[in-house]
Design an enzyme around this catalytic site. Sequence first.
Site, PDB file in Angstrom:
ATOM      1  CE  LYS A  70     -17.871  19.883 -29.578  1.00 20.28           C
ATOM      2  NZ  LYS A  70     -18.588  21.034 -29.772  1.00 20.28           N
ATOM      3  CD  GLN A 141     -25.076  26.947 -28.594  1.00 20.69           C
ATOM      4  OE1 GLN A 141     -24.085  27.882 -28.943  1.00 20.69           O
ATOM      5  NE2 GLN A 141     -24.643  25.920 -27.825  1.00 20.69           N
ATOM      6  N   GLY A 223     -27.990  26.839 -36.707  1.00 25.27           N
ATOM      7  CA  GLY A 223     -28.590  25.817 -35.913  1.00 25.27           C
ATOM      8  C   GLY A 223     -28.342  24.466 -36.563  1.00 25.27           C
TER       9      GLY A 223
HETATM   10  P1  NAD Z   1     -31.731  25.225 -27.041  1.00 24.39           P
HETATM   11  O1  NAD Z   1     -32.312  23.811 -26.753  1.00 24.39           O
HETATM   12  O2  NAD Z   1     -31.157  25.914 -25.716  1.00 24.39           O
HETATM   13  O3  NAD Z   1     -32.735  26.019 -27.885  1.00 24.39           O
HETATM   14  C1  NAD Z   1     -33.561  25.594 -28.941  1.00 24.39           C
HETATM   15  C2  NAD Z   1     -33.661  26.691 -29.928  1.00 24.39           C
HETATM   16  O4  NAD Z   1     -34.696  26.052 -31.136  1.00 24.39           O
HETATM   17  C3  NAD Z   1     -35.014  27.586 -29.164  1.00 24.39           C
HETATM   18  O5  NAD Z   1     -34.891  28.767 -29.600  1.00 24.39           O
HETATM   19  C4  NAD Z   1     -36.265  26.867 -29.444  1.00 24.39           C
HETATM   20  O6  NAD Z   1     -37.359  27.601 -29.641  1.00 24.39           O
HETATM   21  C5  NAD Z   1     -36.060  26.264 -30.914  1.00 24.39           C
HETATM   22  N1  NAD Z   1     -36.708  25.301 -31.058  1.00 24.39           N
HETATM   23  C6  NAD Z   1     -36.799  23.876 -30.568  1.00 24.39           C
HETATM   24  N2  NAD Z   1     -37.498  22.903 -31.138  1.00 24.39           N
HETATM   25  C7  NAD Z   1     -37.805  23.346 -32.355  1.00 24.39           C
HETATM   26  C8  NAD Z   1     -38.503  22.960 -33.462  1.00 24.39           C
HETATM   27  N3  NAD Z   1     -38.878  21.680 -33.643  1.00 24.39           N
HETATM   28  N4  NAD Z   1     -38.597  23.856 -34.672  1.00 24.39           N
HETATM   29  C9  NAD Z   1     -38.090  24.934 -34.415  1.00 24.39           C
HETATM   30  N5  NAD Z   1     -37.271  25.484 -33.489  1.00 24.39           N
HETATM   31  C10 NAD Z   1     -37.154  24.919 -32.231  1.00 24.39           C
HETATM   32  O7  NAD Z   1     -30.433  24.770 -28.111  1.00 24.39           O
HETATM   33  P2  NAD Z   1     -29.323  25.466 -28.267  1.00 24.39           P
HETATM   34  O8  NAD Z   1     -28.195  25.323 -27.494  1.00 24.39           O
HETATM   35  O9  NAD Z   1     -29.637  27.150 -28.261  1.00 24.39           O
HETATM   36  O10 NAD Z   1     -28.889  25.311 -29.927  1.00 24.39           O
HETATM   37  C11 NAD Z   1     -29.738  25.522 -30.818  1.00 24.39           C
HETATM   38  C12 NAD Z   1     -29.176  24.837 -32.125  1.00 24.39           C
HETATM   39  O11 NAD Z   1     -27.938  25.197 -32.412  1.00 24.39           O
HETATM   40  C13 NAD Z   1     -29.601  23.250 -31.857  1.00 24.39           C
HETATM   41  O12 NAD Z   1     -30.199  22.850 -32.967  1.00 24.39           O
HETATM   42  C14 NAD Z   1     -27.749  22.933 -31.830  1.00 24.39           C
HETATM   43  O13 NAD Z   1     -27.801  21.599 -32.447  1.00 24.39           O
HETATM   44  C15 NAD Z   1     -27.285  24.114 -32.760  1.00 24.39           C
HETATM   45  N6  NAD Z   1     -25.910  24.106 -32.533  1.00 24.39           N
HETATM   46  C16 NAD Z   1     -25.098  24.341 -33.673  1.00 24.39           C
HETATM   47  C17 NAD Z   1     -23.546  24.569 -33.524  1.00 24.39           C
HETATM   48  C18 NAD Z   1     -22.797  24.916 -34.603  1.00 24.39           C
HETATM   49  O14 NAD Z   1     -21.614  24.925 -34.571  1.00 24.39           O
HETATM   50  N7  NAD Z   1     -23.461  25.045 -35.772  1.00 24.39           N
HETATM   51  C19 NAD Z   1     -23.159  24.639 -32.219  1.00 24.39           C
HETATM   52  C20 NAD Z   1     -24.053  24.336 -31.250  1.00 24.39           C
HETATM   53  C21 NAD Z   1     -25.362  24.233 -31.477  1.00 24.39           C
END
Ligand code: NAD
Length: 324
Positions: A70, A141, A223
């Site tokens: 990916k 997510q 996250g």
């Molecule tokens: P998004 O940008 O749509 O949402 C971000 C979320 O994090 C929101 O709830 C926001 O309020 C919060 N946020 C933003 N900045 C912040 C900060 N500085 N401190 C605390 N909270 C904060 O992102 P998303 O697509 O929902 O993804 C959320 C997280 O999940 C990202 O960090 C992403 O990298 C991670 N992720 C992990 C996996 C995995 O397999 N583990 C897969 C996809 C995404």
Amino acid sequence: MPEISIIPEDICAAVVTPEAAFMAVEGVFAAMVRGEARNFPVVREALGHADALYGFKSGFDKAGMALGLKSGGFWPGNMASGLTNHQSTIFLFDPDTGQLQALVGGNYLTAIRTAAASSVSIAHLARKDAKVLGMVGAGHQSAFQLRAAVKQRAFDKVVAWNPHPEMLPKLAAVAAELGLPFEAVDREALGAQADVIITITSAFEPLMMKGWFKPGTHIACMGTDTKGKQEVDAHLLAAATVFTDEVAQSISIGEAQHAVAAGLIHEGDIVPLGAVINGTHPGRSSVDEITLFDGTGVGLQDLAVAQVAMRAAQAQGMGARVTL
Ligand code: NAD
């Protein structure tokens, strides 16, 4: 001449159900522990442009015969122009010849395979009598996470907190669609009420402290997928039994990186979830045990769901076919 399937986002969403993603992710976690599937080292770099993180996740699942990668990452400014912040594409190759098999849109699949991972952890680790689901995070997510989680236990309420409260109504609407009462609460109240908690934020500091969790809680930390990110108090990991998709990622880019660096837990304390799926680890050992799943996101998850998409699209005559 190899024939290549091109499967765009809308077809992925049409043909890959949350149930199929659950089965694919559960299967590949188990194959990893049996030594039949292997992730290759992740490349992840700050581009120095558009504030973006970009990289590759790749691997080979010999059990499922899925080989590929990916490519993509995180563009934080995308949301402002109506795009999701995560952008990715999955490439599948024929393990026998190395020839390209398919180009598959990776955005929907990333969301559904990440939700499947926490859902698999809830299925195997949460208390059977869990009633209250806590959501920390309300971004792209979070809705996928919520939809997948509610299939695993008879939840009767969702409590949620987000650092940006204006994002919560969208998640509340998903809960309403699922027929579940939804309450926006503060973080301490969330820990005090929830039996299962999913954290899915972009935080770089702990949002939930150890003293706020009830005995018996299952927490899926989803996250933290990059060095420096953190969603929960490192001391919580010392108090919990820690499970993960892949130990190497958990200690380097996952939630466990901080607890390991602080000497609060050791690599050997972390259990791959596949061992619970395979029955070689008992999983939860008591009703009061706190279990924590460190879901870092492995390339094999992407390949597993991309293969589901490719096979389903081909079977239904969907997507484009081109000959190289
Ligand atoms: P998004 O940008 O749509 O949402 C971000 C979320 O994090 C929101 O709830 C926001 O309020 C919060 N946020 C933003 N900045 C912040 C900060 N500085 N401190 C605390 N909270 C904060 O992102 P998303 O697509 O929902 O993804 C959320 C997280 O999940 C990202 O960090 C992403 O990298 C991670 N992720 C992990 C996996 C995995 O397999 N583990 C897969 C996809 C995404």
